[in-house]
Design an enzyme around this catalytic site. Structure first.
Site: not given
Lengths: 488, 95
Positions: A79, A154, A178
């Site tokens: 990420k 997210s 997330s």
């Protein structure tokens, strides 16, 4: 052979037996990326050159007869809020769009030490503030199960990459769901460890009392393997817990006999899509048939969790994001005539609307006159939310809930911020209490994956992993492949 | 209305942000929507309840006080938007 479809533990066996090489595997994953990335858009940055060099090193080790770690030579996606030395780390924000970190996050250091390979950095909601990956400064990411729908967020890029075969494993971060919600939307396994299990050093700070890094994978075994690598005490993070890390793969036993599974009634209310609820209820039946004991419990403060989160997280974010001043790194607006003006213009142009909204909300609830009414009150309600869990865990060993009340919804759904916030009601309380939570695939509704969430006691990842593994062994949901259908 | 356009301008100032005039009305409306929703917290009696800023039982984290290599001068400047000699360059600070 489509190596990109396999799990890390299957690929490890093939590497060790010399049936395949890491170079071959890494090439295979990049050709899959070439094939589907223009549809899915899971990545912000790719790093093929370094990945291939790393793969060759692992192959040399294997050829020399050296023992290799379980993730050695296996490509994973990171990420884009986790710092990678020498590789762009943008947080999907214009503010950090040109920042190349000068150090590795703790988790990256550990993964490098195990010779893991990094394909690149995945797309996310800007500064991890969002549930759809639509607020990325660069581009949206599309759900591989239906390209007309969001991948969640997210960590939407990290989950979509796994579902589309663009990485074998990935890292996400979870402040209010997330990791778990995008894992659920993409038919993946995603675990948020106990707060303090994994060092946050080098993870761009959003809400420091809630943030936690964790894996997104194709199955529970891979999640346990990544956890084994990334967990552990780190002196660079003052909230890192000084506790021993068990070998999580030892918890993977297909056995839930006598396990008491609690169903919190507040998570099965009106807001849950009946089709999602039906799949969760089938999963409960499966556990029952495997010998688990189902217990009804109540978490009475659940309805207050979302607003409590939207006071606490923005408050912490407004403090954490105060560092972006256009001076030392990141975006700087041109043409300012004074330093204060430069800071204000850089922040206004560098942050997107959702980030600005949360900074301001946080500033407001911390400002004099409102601190007690909002921030202190929210921290007190947080205590009550924790107590709810403690009381529920007197009656059961873990909890089972839908990961999200809905399946992935259409891109550009035009929902107002509050309606989107409300959908996080099933994941937020877990962060508020610092508990471990996993999402695993348990069915389909309207052709989209449904995820169930298993919530454990503090530091009891092992029980949720065991229960998740048991379900996985008894079902085939984790084996389904995303069709990349629908028109974007 | 919990906050007016004027309040939002003030909060923006504290946050070192500017809300464009074209977005101001919608922004204020969404801000109020969230704050109005926070009213449900008033239903809960929190008298005497300890706040939870962090969930961990640890209060201080110590390590051995041994010097370790830190960030070098060059590294610290690597991502700077503007550099002058050995420092960060910024526009005039005092009018």
């Amino acid at each position: 052979m489509d190596l990109y479809k396999l799990t890390a533990h299957e690929l490890h066996d093939k590497l060790v037996s010399k049936e395949i090489s890491s170079v071959e595997l890494t090439e295979n994953v990049y050709s899959r990326i070439d094939e589907v990335e223009d549809k899915v858009q899971a990545y912000v940055t790719l790093d093929k050159e370094n990945a291939m060099a790393q793969a060759a090193k692992v192959d040399a080790k294997i050829a020399a007869g050296e023992a290799i770690a379980p993730l050695a030579g296996i490509p994973g996606a990171i990420k884009d809020n986790i710092c990678t030395k020498g590789l762009l780390t943008t947080c999907s924000s214009k503010m950090l769009s040109n920042v190349v970190p000068i150090y590795d996050a703790h988790v990256i250091k550990k993964l490098r030490a195990d010779d893991a390979i990094f394909t690149g950095k995945t797309n996310m909601d800007e500064f991890a503030m969002g549930s759809t990956t639509e607020s990325s400064y660069f581009h949206k990411t599309y759900n591989p199960w239906n390209l007309e729908r969001v991948p969640g967020g997210s960590s939407g890029g990290s989950a979509a990459a796994i579902a589309a075969g663009e990485a074998i494993w990935s890292l996400g971060s979870d402040t209010g769901g997330s990791i778990r919600q995008p894992a659920s939307f993409n038919g993946c396994v995603g675990i948020k460890p106990t707060y303090g299990r994994v060092s946050r050093y080098g993870c761009v700070a959003f809400a420091s009392s809630l943030d936690q890094i964790g894996p997104i994978t194709r199955d529970v075994t891979d999640a346990a393997l990544v956890l084994n690598t990334i967990c552990g005490k780190d002196e660079h993070d003052s909230t890192s817990l000084p506790v021993d890390v068990p070998d999580f793969t030892k918890a993977l036993r297909a056995d839930v006999k006598g396990l008491r599974i609690g169903l919190p009634k507040e998570y099965y209310g009106e807001g849950v899509d009946p089709k999602v609820k039906a799949e969760i209820e089938k999963a409960v039946k499966t556990y029952e048939s495997l010998g688990a004991e189902i217990v009804d419990v109540s978490l009475p403060h659940t309805e207050y969790a979302v607003i409590t989160y939207y006071i606490i997280a923005p408050a912490e974010a407004s403090a954490n994001l105060a560092r972006y001043d256009g001076v030392r790194y990141g975006f700087r607006a041109a043409n300012a005539t004074s330093a204060p003006e430069m800071t204000r213009l850089s922040r206004t142009e560098g942050f997107g609307p959702e980030v600005r909204r949360r900074i301001m909300l946080g500033t407001y609830v911390l400002s004099s006159g409102y601190y007690d009414a909002y921030y202190k009150k929210a921290m007190q309600v947080r205590t009550l939310i924790r107590r709810d869990f403690n009381e529920a865990f007197e009656k059961c060993d873990m909890l089972l809930t839908p990961t999200s009340p809905v399946v992935a919804y259409p891109v550009d759904g035009k929902m107002d911020p509050l309606s989107i916030y409300m959908l996080d009601v099933t994941t937020i309380p877990v962060n508020m209490a610092g508990l471990p939570g996993i999402s695993i695939p348990c069915g389909f509704a309207d052709g989209m994956p449904v995820g169930m969430q298993l919530i454990g006691k503090v530091l009891d990842e092992e029980t949720v992993l065991r229960a998740a593994y048991t379900f996985e062994q008894a079902t085939d949901f984790h084996k389904a492949m995303a069709p990349l259908g629908g028109n974007k | 209305m919990k906050v007016t356009v004027k309040d939002v301008e003030h909060i923006a100032g504290l946050s070192r942000l500017t809300i464009p005039e074209s977005e101001m009305e919608k922004f204020t409306e969404q801000f109020n929507q969230i704050l109005n929703y926070a009213d449900i917290l008033e239903k809960i009696d929190t008298e005497g309840i300890e706040p939870t800023p962090y969930v961990l039982p640890i209060s201080n984290a110590f390590r051995e006080d041994v010097p370790q290599p830190g960030v070098t001068h060059e590294e610290a400047l690597e991502n700077a938007p503007a550099v002058y000699n050995d420092g960060f360059k910024v526009p005039r600070v005092i009018e």
